[in-house]
Scaffold this motif. Structure first.
Motif, PDB file in Angstrom:
ATOM      1  N   GLY A  58       1.159  -1.282  -0.147  1.00 34.18           N
ATOM      2  CA  GLY A  58       0.204  -0.238  -0.249  1.00 34.18           C
ATOM      3  C   GLY A  58       1.094   0.827  -0.052  1.00 34.18           C
ATOM      4  O   GLY A  58       2.132   0.554  -0.767  1.00 34.18           O
ATOM      5  N   GLY A  59      -0.010   1.969   0.688  1.00 27.03           N
ATOM      6  CA  GLY A  59       1.083   3.733   0.707  1.00 27.03           C
ATOM      7  C   GLY A  59       1.297   4.327   1.438  1.00 27.03           C
ATOM      8  O   GLY A  59       2.136   5.299   2.462  1.00 27.03           O
ATOM      9  N   ILE A  60       1.143   3.380   2.746  1.00 28.68           N
ATOM     10  CA  ILE A  60       2.150   3.496   4.524  1.00 28.68           C
ATOM     11  C   ILE A  60       3.067   3.618   4.506  1.00 28.68           C
ATOM     12  O   ILE A  60       4.059   4.189   4.581  1.00 28.68           O
ATOM     13  N   HIS A  61       3.882   2.801   3.122  1.00 27.49           N
ATOM     14  CA  HIS A  61       5.673   2.825   3.805  1.00 27.49           C
ATOM     15  C   HIS A  61       6.446   3.530   3.002  1.00 27.49           C
ATOM     16  O   HIS A  61       5.988   2.319   1.398  1.00 27.49           O
ATOM     17  N   HIS A  62       6.867   4.860   2.411  1.00 25.56           N
ATOM     18  CA  HIS A  62       7.123   5.327   0.965  1.00 25.56           C
ATOM     19  C   HIS A  62       8.768   4.698   1.139  1.00 25.56           C
ATOM     20  O   HIS A  62       9.400   4.200   2.018  1.00 25.56           O
ATOM     21  N   VAL A  63       9.309   4.965  -0.014  1.00 27.19           N
ATOM     22  CA  VAL A  63      10.696   4.654  -0.216  1.00 27.19           C
ATOM     23  C   VAL A  63      12.355   5.176   0.592  1.00 27.19           C
ATOM     24  O   VAL A  63      13.078   4.607   1.225  1.00 27.19           O
ATOM     25  N   SER A  64      10.677   6.669   1.760  1.00 29.63           N
ATOM     26  CA  SER A  64      12.121   7.554   1.983  1.00 29.63           C
ATOM     27  C   SER A  64      12.780   6.384   3.433  1.00 29.63           C
ATOM     28  O   SER A  64      13.108   6.883   4.662  1.00 29.63           O
ATOM     29  N   GLY A  65      11.971   5.374   4.078  1.00 27.62           N
ATOM     30  CA  GLY A  65      11.954   4.718   5.370  1.00 27.62           C
ATOM     31  C   GLY A  65      12.948   3.850   4.726  1.00 27.62           C
ATOM     32  O   GLY A  65      13.207   3.561   4.384  1.00 27.62           O
ATOM     33  N   TRP A  66      12.275   2.447   5.637  1.00 33.58           N
ATOM     34  CA  TRP A  66      12.652   1.386   5.668  1.00 33.58           C
ATOM     35  C   TRP A  66      13.028   0.489   4.270  1.00 33.58           C
ATOM     36  O   TRP A  66      14.109  -0.350   4.047  1.00 33.58           O
ATOM     37  N   ARG A  67      12.017   1.024   3.322  1.00 38.34           N
ATOM     38  CA  ARG A  67      12.060   0.495   1.932  1.00 38.34           C
ATOM     39  C   ARG A  67      13.606   1.001   1.389  1.00 38.34           C
ATOM     40  O   ARG A  67      14.511  -0.379   0.654  1.00 38.34           O
ATOM     41  N   GLY A  68      13.994   2.057   1.793  1.00 35.67           N
ATOM     42  CA  GLY A  68      15.593   2.174   1.038  1.00 35.67           C
ATOM     43  C   GLY A  68      16.424   2.158   1.791  1.00 35.67           C
ATOM     44  O   GLY A  68      17.174   1.732   1.278  1.00 35.67           O
ATOM     45  N   LYS A  69      15.881   1.618   2.946  1.00 32.69           N
ATOM     46  CA  LYS A  69      17.491   1.558   4.003  1.00 32.69           C
ATOM     47  C   LYS A  69      17.693  -0.343   3.140  1.00 32.69           C
ATOM     48  O   LYS A  69      18.899  -0.477   3.399  1.00 32.69           O
ATOM     49  N   LEU A  70      16.666  -1.126   2.795  1.00 33.63           N
ATOM     50  CA  LEU A  70      16.645  -2.565   2.745  1.00 33.63           C
ATOM     51  C   LEU A  70      17.450  -3.002   1.339  1.00 33.63           C
ATOM     52  O   LEU A  70      18.660  -2.949   1.350  1.00 33.63           O
ATOM     53  N   ARG A  71      16.729  -1.711   0.275  1.00 32.82           N
ATOM     54  CA  ARG A  71      17.617  -1.441  -0.249  1.00 32.82           C
ATOM     55  C   ARG A  71      19.483  -0.800  -0.607  1.00 32.82           C
ATOM     56  O   ARG A  71      20.172  -2.009  -1.532  1.00 32.82           O
ATOM     57  N   THR A  72      19.337  -0.763   0.695  1.00 29.03           N
ATOM     58  CA  THR A  72      21.218  -0.110   0.243  1.00 29.03           C
ATOM     59  C   THR A  72      21.513  -0.843   0.948  1.00 29.03           C
ATOM     60  O   THR A  72      23.117  -1.612   0.948  1.00 29.03           O
ATOM     61  N   TRP A  73      21.145  -1.577   2.304  1.00 26.00           N
ATOM     62  CA  TRP A  73      21.685  -2.752   2.445  1.00 26.00           C
ATOM     63  C   TRP A  73      22.140  -4.107   1.978  1.00 26.00           C
ATOM     64  O   TRP A  73      22.251  -4.167   1.543  1.00 26.00           O
ATOM     65  N   LEU A  74      20.752  -4.240   0.947  1.00 32.70           N
ATOM     66  CA  LEU A  74      21.476  -5.219  -0.686  1.00 32.70           C
ATOM     67  C   LEU A  74      22.256  -5.187  -1.353  1.00 32.70           C
ATOM     68  O   LEU A  74      23.248  -5.799  -1.676  1.00 32.70           O
TER      69      LEU A  74
END
Length: 268
Positions: A58-74
């Motif tokens: 949905g739209g609750i979780h934005h790329v600026s939050g954990w989604r972006g941090k997970l990208r960086t970690w991967l």
């Protein structure tokens, strides 16, 4: 007939939907479950092939939050792998998996992902658990009918009220519905909400508030604060570290359906 008839209260009989909800068994809570893992992402990373990650939520979780941090970690963990991303999120005025199941082919599968992250557990909080089960079974079957090489991970976010179940070390009803499907088909899951529930149980966080006295999960109970987002990120790193290290040769396969009314045929 529709809607299903409900017998009088004197009989003690509930409608089919109410009855299903009342008997749905809650599953034990855990930070993550590897199950059949993400073998195709691991294989591609080892071969220095590109990996495409699709977010379906949905739209609750934005790329600026954990989604972006997970990208960086991967990208840090697999520096020789080129990652590309598909954003299959949608405005959060259209909540829940039951709507999004119809757009899954168009918004996710048509983009040929290698990994699909499914994130509706918070939005599905008030949905009927059997409806969630049918929807998620349809998503899994859609994916592996299109390409059995695609890896799927279910992600379970938190919302205020879920702490009651986590205090008993069981998953909330909506999350339990997801886990029923994930355990049956071998889909790995990462429970981001478990970390929040533990923090609330041990008194280091409160479900809602302004964060003045103690860090709060959310101001209104749904959207995570920076403190909660940090817990989500930590849970994701722990879960994906286990998935990347797991030595799993099992390939994904479609089993006999849990429910013949699954949503595999849902389409726009």
């Amino acid at each position: 007939s529709w809607p299903p008839k409900t017998e009088t209260a004197a009989t003690g009989t509930l409608s089919p939907f109410r009855r299903e909800h009342s008997i749905f068994e809650k599953t034990p809570a855990a930070p993550y479950a590897v199950r059949t893992g993400i073998p195709n992402v691991v294989r591609k990373a080892a071969g220095r092939e590109a990996v495409r990650v699709a977010y379906f939520g949905g739209g609750i979780h934005h790329v600026s939050g954990w989604r972006g941090k997970l990208r960086t970690w991967l990208e840090t963990e697999m520096p020789e792998t080129t990652f590309t991303y598909v954003d299959g999120s949608i405005c959060d005025c259209v909540r829940g998996s039951s709507f999004s199941a119809y757009r899954f082919d168009h918004d996710i599968l048509d983009h040929s992902p290698d990994l699909v992250l499914v994130d509706f557990a918070s939005a599905d909080a008030t949905a009927d658990p059997m409806a969630i089960q049918r929807t998620m079974e349809g998503i899994v079957r859609k994916t592996w009918s299109r390409n059995p090489q695609i890896d799927i991970v279910f992600l379970y976010a938190f919302r205020a009220g879920y702490e009651v179940s986590y205090a008993k070390n069981v998953c909330p009803t909506a999350v339990s519905a997801y886990e029923t499907v994930s355990k049956y088909y071998g889909v790995p899951s990462i429970n981001m909400g478990y970390a929040v529930g533990q923090a609330i149980s041990n008194g280091t966080m409160v479900p809602t508030g302004d964060g003045a006295a103690k860090p709060a999960f959310s101001t209104a109970g749904v959207r995570p604060t920076a403190a909660a987002d940090a817990l989500y990120t930590g849970a994701l790193k722990e879960g994906f570290a286990a998935l990347l290290k797991a030595e799993i040769q099992t390939q994904h396969r479609i089993l006999e359906p849990l429910d013949e009314d699954h949503f595999q045929g849902a389409k726009l």
